[in-house]
Design an enzyme around this catalytic site. Structure first.
Site, PDB file in Angstrom:
ATOM      1  N   CYS A   1       0.841  -1.200   0.000  1.00  9.67           N
ATOM      2  CA  CYS A   1       0.000   0.000   0.000  1.00  9.67           C
ATOM      3  C   CYS A   1       0.873   1.245   0.000  1.00  9.67           C
ATOM      4  O   CYS A   1       2.016   1.226   0.430  1.00  9.67           O
ATOM      5  CB  CYS A   1      -0.871   0.021   1.255  1.00  9.67           C
TER       6      CYS A   1
ATOM      7  N   ARG B   1       4.149   0.790  -6.538  1.00 11.45           N
ATOM      8  CA  ARG B   1       4.155  -0.141  -5.394  1.00 11.45           C
ATOM      9  C   ARG B   1       3.167  -1.279  -5.585  1.00 11.45           C
ATOM     10  O   ARG B   1       3.140  -2.210  -4.800  1.00 11.45           O
ATOM     11  CB  ARG B   1       3.836   0.629  -4.103  1.00 11.45           C
TER      12      ARG B   1
ATOM     13  N   TRP C   1      -3.052  -2.458  -1.650  1.00 11.22           N
ATOM     14  CA  TRP C   1      -2.700  -3.777  -2.210  1.00 11.22           C
ATOM     15  C   TRP C   1      -3.327  -4.774  -1.257  1.00 11.22           C
ATOM     16  O   TRP C   1      -2.899  -4.889  -0.119  1.00 11.22           O
ATOM     17  CB  TRP C   1      -1.188  -3.914  -2.268  1.00 11.22           C
TER      18      TRP C   1
ATOM     19  N   ASN D   1      -0.921   1.251   6.026  1.00 13.03           N
ATOM     20  CA  ASN D   1      -0.105   0.274   5.306  1.00 13.03           C
ATOM     21  C   ASN D   1       0.453  -0.661   6.360  1.00 13.03           C
ATOM     22  O   ASN D   1       0.993  -0.218   7.363  1.00 13.03           O
ATOM     23  CB  ASN D   1       1.036   0.972   4.539  1.00 13.03           C
ATOM     24  N   GLY D   2       0.312  -1.986   6.141  1.00 17.88           N
ATOM     25  CA  GLY D   2       0.841  -2.951   7.116  1.00 17.88           C
ATOM     26  C   GLY D   2      -0.221  -3.992   7.412  1.00 17.88           C
ATOM     27  O   GLY D   2      -1.189  -4.145   6.679  1.00 17.88           O
TER      28      GLY D   2
ATOM     29  N   GLU E   1      17.644 -16.094 -11.455  1.00 14.93           N
ATOM     30  CA  GLU E   1      17.149 -14.719 -11.628  1.00 14.93           C
ATOM     31  C   GLU E   1      16.479 -14.561 -12.988  1.00 14.93           C
ATOM     32  O   GLU E   1      15.440 -13.918 -13.118  1.00 14.93           O
ATOM     33  CB  GLU E   1      18.300 -13.725 -11.458  1.00 14.93           C
TER      34      GLU E   1
ATOM     35  N   LYS F   1      12.583 -13.341 -13.575  1.00 17.29           N
ATOM     36  CA  LYS F   1      12.177 -12.215 -14.432  1.00 17.29           C
ATOM     37  C   LYS F   1      11.088 -12.647 -15.407  1.00 17.29           C
ATOM     38  O   LYS F   1      10.086 -11.960 -15.583  1.00 17.29           O
ATOM     39  CB  LYS F   1      13.384 -11.683 -15.229  1.00 17.29           C
TER      40      LYS F   1
ATOM     41  N   GLU G   1       7.800 -13.231 -13.534  1.00 20.17           N
ATOM     42  CA  GLU G   1       7.210 -12.007 -12.958  1.00 20.17           C
ATOM     43  C   GLU G   1       6.461 -11.175 -13.972  1.00 20.17           C
ATOM     44  O   GLU G   1       5.401 -10.654 -13.701  1.00 20.17           O
ATOM     45  CB  GLU G   1       8.326 -11.120 -12.392  1.00 20.17           C
TER      46      GLU G   1
ATOM     47  N   HIS H   1      19.058 -35.739 -13.284  1.00 17.83           N
ATOM     48  CA  HIS H   1      18.475 -36.292 -12.046  1.00 17.83           C
ATOM     49  C   HIS H   1      16.981 -36.057 -11.986  1.00 17.83           C
ATOM     50  O   HIS H   1      16.399 -36.004 -10.908  1.00 17.83           O
ATOM     51  CB  HIS H   1      19.198 -35.677 -10.840  1.00 17.83           C
TER      52      HIS H   1
ATOM     53  N   LYS I   1       5.979  -3.767  -5.254  1.00 20.59           N
ATOM     54  CA  LYS I   1       7.391  -3.428  -5.365  1.00 20.59           C
ATOM     55  C   LYS I   1       8.134  -3.730  -4.072  1.00 20.59           C
ATOM     56  O   LYS I   1       9.257  -4.178  -4.078  1.00 20.59           O
ATOM     57  CB  LYS I   1       7.557  -1.939  -5.705  1.00 20.59           C
TER      58      LYS I   1
END
Ligand code: AGP
Length: 611
Positions: A2, A27, A75, A101-102, A484, A488, A491, A507, A606
């Site tokens: 948020c 965000r 959010w 926010n939280g 990584e 990407k 995402e 394996h 974010k």
């Protein structure tokens, strides 16, 4: 997560707040709202949706010219994105509004008590509890009511509160969620981070945990949340250019930030190296020589992309410093029984410096006696105020949810750290360090060569936009590169991608290979090249398709892989930095060709400031 913004001054609050919310969009959110105090009344408009769709409601037809208000982008954590669940939240009598926010961890118990006292709730959220709790405590002194209410709250919060009886002030407070105030002229601001207020002021003060502020047009009074005692706090001047937070003509922040990477590497290196002496200077390191000598092991804790940067750092540190290094997801570290003592150096890596799991992991490490080092981008973020030492990565504001330049900056900073620690512990010779410093300094030009012509990558990306799943494989220091790269792609394009150490294929994962499961192989110059090449040949033998990331001059790979992306050759120790760039571009173009919301992918935020 948020985003919160508050304004009090001479201008129309809804305009300043709407503009600020637009700058907080990165965000990630699913609803937004604005509330003001107008003529001893509260006026609030809020809806689910993107701000561009809410412009008419929150700006063009907002029914007040009030000059005091708060705004919020939500959010969803508790409750779906609906009008009632959107913030700000009011009390029963619509006398006050709260933006939060939280996560209120004890909201169920609090809500039960408030319902028993006759309060009526309209939302499914934990945040609404705050509005009713403050209402319950309010007897005319808003600051005291907020203090009394927060004493009953467990969890994380950054809040802003307005009340119809107090058209001249905004109350704000924080615990384990970021919040700052901005100092203007005849106007003041509060926000979750600097981006929404940069166009108005660069003079800000960051609230620390369990601190609050009473914000008026002409003053900002800080106080301790435990007992309300006044605090004096230093302000800082933000040197980020507000334009930097804009797109500079790029279609997306993500592409802009990928193109910023050569300059970011230069900024991260900054004045931290002396080639002639073969020395690295990390001024805020905060570790003495004896503490560095005493270190017997290193544990790296981070999340997401920062975790993969930590995985690369494990290889670099073990090679250059010759002590055992573990890299752990912060969310795992904090709940296992880690072996940590005063001879352990714990390194927390975080772009935002606000990631809840990483903050809790470093707090646990400190309690267990470890020295804690922060590798962080956001200046004055919570992590920077809780570690023993710091290495800022100087990536500048990273707006796109998918991290790119911060990752490159983390790798650069961690490479400098490894070189410095290796030199201090006499593992590395000055000659080796000099050689690596000069190579590090030419890395930006090599990345610029990739960025000058992305056509080959675009053409390959277009071929795979309908893929349903991808494997990414690499070895050694480029196994984290594969991880990584897979993240990407996941995402931003929503295509499933799984990374494996190339040696693991036999394996089990090779059972997945057929003509519908493309494999992205990291095959740049390496002592492990031949090993990885044999894994690629095994994939080809099973009709798999292979995209190879290869070093310029490697003719052989063209006879093996279906598609080859060539990049300039570098020493293996720097290859994770340059290798990340084509993987970022590939993911970006696949997502862009699919017409997806590249900068704000679905479900993502974010900065994950709650667990
Ligand atoms: C990376 O692209 C993601 N946005 C995410 O994994 C991110 O790296 C992670 O949440 C950690 O964030 P931090 O670096 O701010 O702690």
């Amino acid at each position: 997560m948020c985003g919160i913004i508050g304004y009090i001054g001479n201008n129309k609050a809804s305009e300043t707040i709407y503009d600020g919310l637009r700058r907080l969009e990165y965000r990630g959110y699913d609803s937004a709202g604005i509330a003001v105090v107008d003529n001893n009344q509260i006026i609030c408009k809020k809806e689910p949706g993107k701000l561009s769709d809410l412009k008419n409601l929150l700006l063009d037809t907002f029914p007040s010219d009030s000059t005091i208000g708060i705004g919020h982008t939500r959010w969803a954590t508790h409750g779906r994105p609906t009008t009632f669940n959107a913030h700000p939240h009011g009390d029963c009598k619509n006398s006050l509004m709260v933006a939060h926010n939280g996560i209120i961890e004890n909201y169920i118990k609090l809500k039960k008590n408030l319902l028993a006292q006759g309060h009526k709730f309209v939302s499914e959220t934990d945040s609404e509890v705050l509005a009713h709790l403050i209402e319950e405590k309010y007897t005319g002194d808003l600051k005291q009511a907020v203090l009394d209410a927060l004493h009953e709250v467990e969890g994380a919060y950054a809040i802003a509160v307005i009340h119809k009886d107090h058209p001249d002030k905004i109350l704000c407070a924080r615990k384990n969620a970021p919040l700052l105030v901005g100092h203007g002229t005849n106007e003041n601001f509060l926000a979750s981070d600097v981006t929404p207020i940069l166009p108005y002021t660069r003079k800000v003060t960051y609230l620390d945990n369990l601190e609050g502020a009473l914000v008026t047009k002409d003053s900002i009074e800080f106080f301790d949340l435990t007992d309300g005692t006044p605090l004096s706090k230093e302000s800082v001047t933000i040197d980020w250019n507000p334009v930097a937070a804009e797109k500079d003509g790029f279609p997306h922040f993500m592409l802009k930030e990928i193109y910023e990477q050569p300059q970011v590497i230069r900024n991260t290196i900054g004045g931290r190296t002396s080639e002639e002496e073969g020395k690295i200077y990390l001024d805020e390191l905060g570790l003495t020589g004896p503490e560095i000598y005493r270190t017997q092991r290193i544990i790296i804790v981070a999340c997401g992309t920062a975790y993969y940067a930590g995985c690369v750092a494990k290889y670099l540190l073990e090679e250059m410093v010759r002590i055992p290094v573990e890299c752990d997801s912060a969310s795992e570290f904090r709940y296992r029984k880690p072996l940590v003592d005063q001879n352990t150096l714990v390194i927390g890596i975080s772009q935002s410096g606000e990631t809840a799991d990483t903050l809790e992991a470093i707090r646990l490490a400190k309690q267990m006696g470890a020295k804690v080092l922060g590798v962080v981008n956001a200046k004055d973020s919570t992590m920077t105020r809780e570690v023993d030492g710091l290495v800022y990565i100087h990536a500048g504001p990273e707006i796109a949810v998918a991290s790119t330049k911060a990752y490159i900056a983390m790798l650069t900073a961690l490479t400098l750290l490894a070189l410095m620690l290796g030199k201090i512990r006499s593992v590395l010779t000055p000659e080796y360090v000099k050689e690596k410093i000069s190579e590090l300094k030419v890395l930006p030009q090599k990345i610029e060569q990739i960025l000058e012509n992305t056509k080959p990558i675009q053409e390959i990306a277009r071929k795979y936009i309908n893929a349903k799943s991808f494997l990414y494989i690499g070895r050694g220091v480029n196994f984290p590169t594969a991880m990584e790269g897979a993240l990407k792609l996941k995402e931003v394009s929503y295509i499933h991608a799984q990374a494996y150490a190339a040696g693991e294929m036999k394996h089990g994962p090779i059972a997945l290979i057929d003509d519908k499961m493309p494999v992205f192989a990291i095959l740049t110059k390496s002592d492990l090249y031949k090993k990885t090449l044999s894994n690629v040949e095994e994939v080809k033998a099973r009709k798999g398709t292979v995209i190879a990331l290869a070093s310029e001059g490697d003719e052989h790979i063209q006879d093996v892989a279906d598609n080859v992306i060539y990049i300039p050759e570098v020493s293996e120790v720097f290859s994770p930095i340059i290798n990340a760039v084509p993987l970022q571009l590939f993911a970006y173009y696949v997502a862009d060709f699919k017409g997806l919301d590249v900068d704000q992918p679905r479900n993502l935020a974010k900065s994950v400031t709650v667990e």
